[in-house]
Structure formats: structure tokens, C-alpha cells
Design a protein around this motif. Sequence first.
Motif, PDB file in Angstrom:
ATOM      1  N   ILE A  49     128.393  70.168 127.043  1.00 36.05           N
ATOM      2  CA  ILE A  49     128.710  70.164 128.468  1.00 36.05           C
ATOM      3  C   ILE A  49     128.532  68.782 129.079  1.00 36.05           C
ATOM      4  CG2 ILE A  49     127.990  72.572 128.765  1.00 36.05           C
ATOM      5  CD1 ILE A  49     125.418  71.419 130.135  1.00 36.05           C
ATOM      6  N   VAL A  50     129.039  68.648 130.292  1.00 34.70           N
ATOM      7  CA  VAL A  50     128.637  67.567 131.186  1.00 34.70           C
ATOM      8  C   VAL A  50     127.681  68.194 132.192  1.00 34.70           C
ATOM      9  CG1 VAL A  50     129.389  65.896 132.916  1.00 34.70           C
ATOM     10  CG2 VAL A  50     130.780  66.296 130.865  1.00 34.70           C
ATOM     11  N   VAL A  51     126.511  67.633 132.314  1.00 33.74           N
ATOM     12  CA  VAL A  51     125.434  68.237 133.090  1.00 33.74           C
ATOM     13  C   VAL A  51     125.627  67.987 134.584  1.00 33.74           C
ATOM     14  CG1 VAL A  51     122.929  68.303 133.443  1.00 33.74           C
ATOM     15  CG2 VAL A  51     123.872  67.862 131.154  1.00 33.74           C
ATOM     16  N   ALA A  52     125.366  69.026 135.387  1.00 37.03           N
ATOM     17  CA  ALA A  52     125.351  68.879 136.846  1.00 37.03           C
ATOM     18  C   ALA A  52     124.451  69.954 137.440  1.00 37.03           C
ATOM     19  CB  ALA A  52     126.757  68.983 137.429  1.00 37.03           C
ATOM     20  N   ARG A  72     112.502  66.037 133.370  1.00 40.95           N
ATOM     21  CA  ARG A  72     113.955  66.031 133.195  1.00 40.95           C
ATOM     22  C   ARG A  72     114.289  65.232 131.940  1.00 40.95           C
ATOM     23  NH1 ARG A  72     117.491  64.022 138.194  1.00 40.95           N
ATOM     24  NH2 ARG A  72     115.793  65.108 139.267  1.00 40.95           N
ATOM     25  N   LEU A  73     115.046  65.826 131.043  1.00 41.47           N
ATOM     26  CA  LEU A  73     115.330  65.212 129.750  1.00 41.47           C
ATOM     27  C   LEU A  73     116.685  64.528 129.701  1.00 41.47           C
ATOM     28  CD1 LEU A  73     113.970  68.147 127.554  1.00 41.47           C
ATOM     29  CD2 LEU A  73     112.763  66.085 128.292  1.00 41.47           C
ATOM     30  N   VAL A  74     117.582  64.910 130.587  1.00 42.05           N
ATOM     31  CA  VAL A  74     118.895  64.266 130.725  1.00 42.05           C
ATOM     32  C   VAL A  74     119.160  64.136 132.214  1.00 42.05           C
ATOM     33  CG1 VAL A  74     119.767  65.189 128.545  1.00 42.05           C
ATOM     34  CG2 VAL A  74     120.143  66.461 130.665  1.00 42.05           C
ATOM     35  N   GLU A  75     120.240  63.467 132.572  1.00 39.72           N
ATOM     36  CA  GLU A  75     120.600  63.282 133.977  1.00 39.72           C
ATOM     37  C   GLU A  75     121.951  63.908 134.271  1.00 39.72           C
ATOM     38  OE1 GLU A  75     118.614  62.083 136.244  1.00 39.72           O
ATOM     39  OE2 GLU A  75     117.042  61.522 134.811  1.00 39.72           O
ATOM     40  N   ASP A  76     122.161  64.285 135.518  1.00 36.57           N
ATOM     41  CA  ASP A  76     123.472  64.772 135.931  1.00 36.57           C
ATOM     42  C   ASP A  76     124.530  63.719 135.598  1.00 36.57           C
ATOM     43  OD1 ASP A  76     122.237  67.012 136.877  1.00 36.57           O
ATOM     44  OD2 ASP A  76     122.994  66.853 138.921  1.00 36.57           O
ATOM     45  N   THR A 149     132.303  67.778 140.567  1.00 38.52           N
ATOM     46  CA  THR A 149     133.508  67.078 140.099  1.00 38.52           C
ATOM     47  C   THR A 149     133.252  65.583 139.987  1.00 38.52           C
ATOM     48  OG1 THR A 149     134.541  66.759 142.291  1.00 38.52           O
ATOM     49  CG2 THR A 149     135.037  68.823 141.132  1.00 38.52           C
ATOM     50  N   ARG A 150     132.449  65.040 140.882  1.00 32.79           N
ATOM     51  CA  ARG A 150     132.099  63.619 140.763  1.00 32.79           C
ATOM     52  C   ARG A 150     131.296  63.368 139.491  1.00 32.79           C
ATOM     53  NH1 ARG A 150     130.591  64.236 146.050  1.00 32.79           N
ATOM     54  NH2 ARG A 150     128.396  63.742 145.658  1.00 32.79           N
ATOM     55  N   MET A 151     130.388  64.289 139.163  1.00 35.01           N
ATOM     56  CA  MET A 151     129.621  64.139 137.931  1.00 35.01           C
ATOM     57  C   MET A 151     130.547  64.170 136.712  1.00 35.01           C
ATOM     58  SD  MET A 151     126.554  63.595 138.854  1.00 35.01           S
ATOM     59  CE  MET A 151     127.372  62.707 140.206  1.00 35.01           C
ATOM     60  N   GLY A 152     131.658  64.853 136.835  1.00 38.50           N
ATOM     61  CA  GLY A 152     132.634  64.901 135.749  1.00 38.50           C
ATOM     62  C   GLY A 152     133.578  63.721 135.720  1.00 38.50           C
ATOM     63  N   GLY A 153     133.547  62.891 136.772  1.00 42.34           N
ATOM     64  CA  GLY A 153     134.368  61.692 136.786  1.00 42.34           C
ATOM     65  C   GLY A 153     135.547  61.710 137.733  1.00 42.34           C
ATOM     66  N   ALA A 154     135.715  62.780 138.513  1.00 45.15           N
ATOM     67  CA  ALA A 154     136.806  62.842 139.484  1.00 45.15           C
ATOM     68  C   ALA A 154     136.402  62.133 140.775  1.00 45.15           C
ATOM     69  CB  ALA A 154     137.178  64.291 139.784  1.00 45.15           C
ATOM     70  N   THR A 155     137.377  61.937 141.632  1.00 44.62           N
ATOM     71  CA  THR A 155     137.156  61.391 142.971  1.00 44.62           C
ATOM     72  C   THR A 155     137.365  62.501 143.979  1.00 44.62           C
ATOM     73  OG1 THR A 155     137.859  59.159 142.329  1.00 44.62           O
ATOM     74  CG2 THR A 155     138.013  59.728 144.678  1.00 44.62           C
ATOM     75  N   ASN A 156     136.469  62.595 144.942  1.00 46.49           N
ATOM     76  CA  ASN A 156     136.631  63.616 145.974  1.00 46.49           C
ATOM     77  C   ASN A 156     137.828  63.292 146.848  1.00 46.49           C
ATOM     78  OD1 ASN A 156     133.056  63.958 146.496  1.00 46.49           O
ATOM     79  ND2 ASN A 156     134.381  65.094 145.126  1.00 46.49           N
ATOM     80  N   HIS A 157     138.627  64.327 147.126  1.00 44.55           N
ATOM     81  CA  HIS A 157     139.734  64.207 148.072  1.00 44.55           C
ATOM     82  C   HIS A 157     139.162  64.534 149.449  1.00 44.55           C
ATOM     83  CE1 HIS A 157     143.742  63.714 149.305  1.00 44.55           C
ATOM     84  NE2 HIS A 157     144.380  64.589 148.535  1.00 44.55           N
TER      85      HIS A 157
END
Length: 280
Positions: A49-52, A72-76, A149-157
Motif C-alpha cells: 500500500i501507500v500509507v495514509a 510510528r514505523l513509517v510515514e504517510d 490523494t495528495r499522499m498518493g501523489g495527486a494534486t487537489n483540484h
Amino acid sequence: MNGLETFDLSSFVRSTLAEDLGPGTDVTSQAVIPAEARFDGVMDSRDAIVVAGLPIAEAFFRALDPDVTIERLVEDGDAVQAGSDLLRVSGSARALLTAERSALNTVQHLSGIATMTRQYVDAIAGTGTTLLDTRKTLPGLRLLEKYATRMGGATNHRMGLWDAAMIKDNHVAVAGSVEAAVGRAVAAGVERIIVEVDRLDQIEPALQAGATHLLLDNMAPPMLREAVTMVGGRVPTEASGGVRLDTIRAIAETGVTYVSVGRLTQSAPAADIGLDLALA
């Protein structure tokens, strides 16, 4: 929390826990778990996964056990493999098991969105096109879902109805024409005017009237390519409508500035994440 400063986290945690606890309490934990019992647990992902959502999960645990210890072991935003540990918690067993479902639901949902988003971002890598999310979010969860979605790499509209005008077919139908609709937005002093067009002959009237961004709705790649040529870089162009993971690359390669995808927040499956007793 990376853009969630305006999100009322304490209110969200309170209302979510109140929904789960109802007029009473966690009858299972109260009946089964001794008051003095401790719980040392690990939240882990059974999926890649991509964490969020980890900071929000932590807030649930702290709300019911202010003395909880969390590592916390990983970051969003991190991409992790199946079987990865995300965080460790140690504290009151009653409190942590009461908060467990709310914390997991949030991380599962947001990580699912972030994971799907990253797949779409990767699919258009190198094209120069930016992935956008939409307003197709669950009521009350928009800030969280758009954070994911930002954590996944998208840009907010658009975050809502307030930050730009988006003139769609129903607005045009009521106003009478694209030119009339856009002209009224210009006269009202709106700075960002996004206009949805689904035919090439609507492009020039929209631009002449003052559109600052064109949403090219449900156009196949050949038509998108022609539309981009007609616009000639005068305003950003956005492809939208029915975009899928298997079609987004061809859409992005037409030269559009953006591709917006509603399914990022509408249809992302929850990630398989659990909280288990840590074994000594």
C-alpha cells in the motif's frame, strides 16, 4: 499533518467515537478486559500500500488513553510492502481496543485512496500531465480524502464550491449559452473560471468569453489532441470523464495539462490493515 491544519481533528475523533459508543460504552471491553490490563499491539498492512491516515489513527488512541505510547514505523505517503508494520501502540487494553475499529477504518480507507492514486500517478509518469482529484468525496470526509490523494501523489483540484467557478452543462443550459455563463462569471469578478466543454466548437467561445481553464469532458484521445492544439496553451486543459487506469496513459499523451479522476475517492477499495497483539 501536511495540509490538514484546517481539519477539525478533535471534533472528527469525538463524533466518530460517539457514533461507535452510542449512549453507552464498549460493552465487550468492559466485560472481558480487566481494568488494569495492558495491550501492546502492532498495526500492520496485509497488502502492498501507500500509507495514509496514521496521525489520525494516533489521535483515536490518544483520545481514549492520553498516556498511550505510540511508535510510528513509517510515514504517510510511504509505499510499503505486504506484511509491513506501520506503528506500535502500548497502553490501556480497554481504551486501545475500543479505539481500534475507528483507527483502522480511517487508515484502511485513506490508504486505499492513496494506493489507487499512486497507481494512476505512476501510469502517467513522464508525460508531463498532472493527476487531479475531484469533489466526488464522501460527505464530511472531503479534507481527509483529498489529503489521501495528495499522499498518493495527486494534486487537489477544487476543495469546494467556493474556490473556483466550474461551469458545466446544466449551468450553460440555464444561462442560455457558454458565452453567457462565462460572461456572468467574469462580471461577478470570479478569478478562476473552469468551463466544461464536450464539443470542439465550444472551445473558442469559452476562451473568448474569459474561461481560464477548460475541462474537456468525455473526449477520446484523438479529439483531446485536436482540442489541445486548438487551445494552443492559452489556458490549462483538463481531460475528465470515465478515465480508467488502463486508459489514462493514452489520455495524458495527448498533451493535456491535467487529467481528473473521480474514482480515486469514489471507488478505491479499503486497504487490508489490522491491529494485532505484539508477540514477545
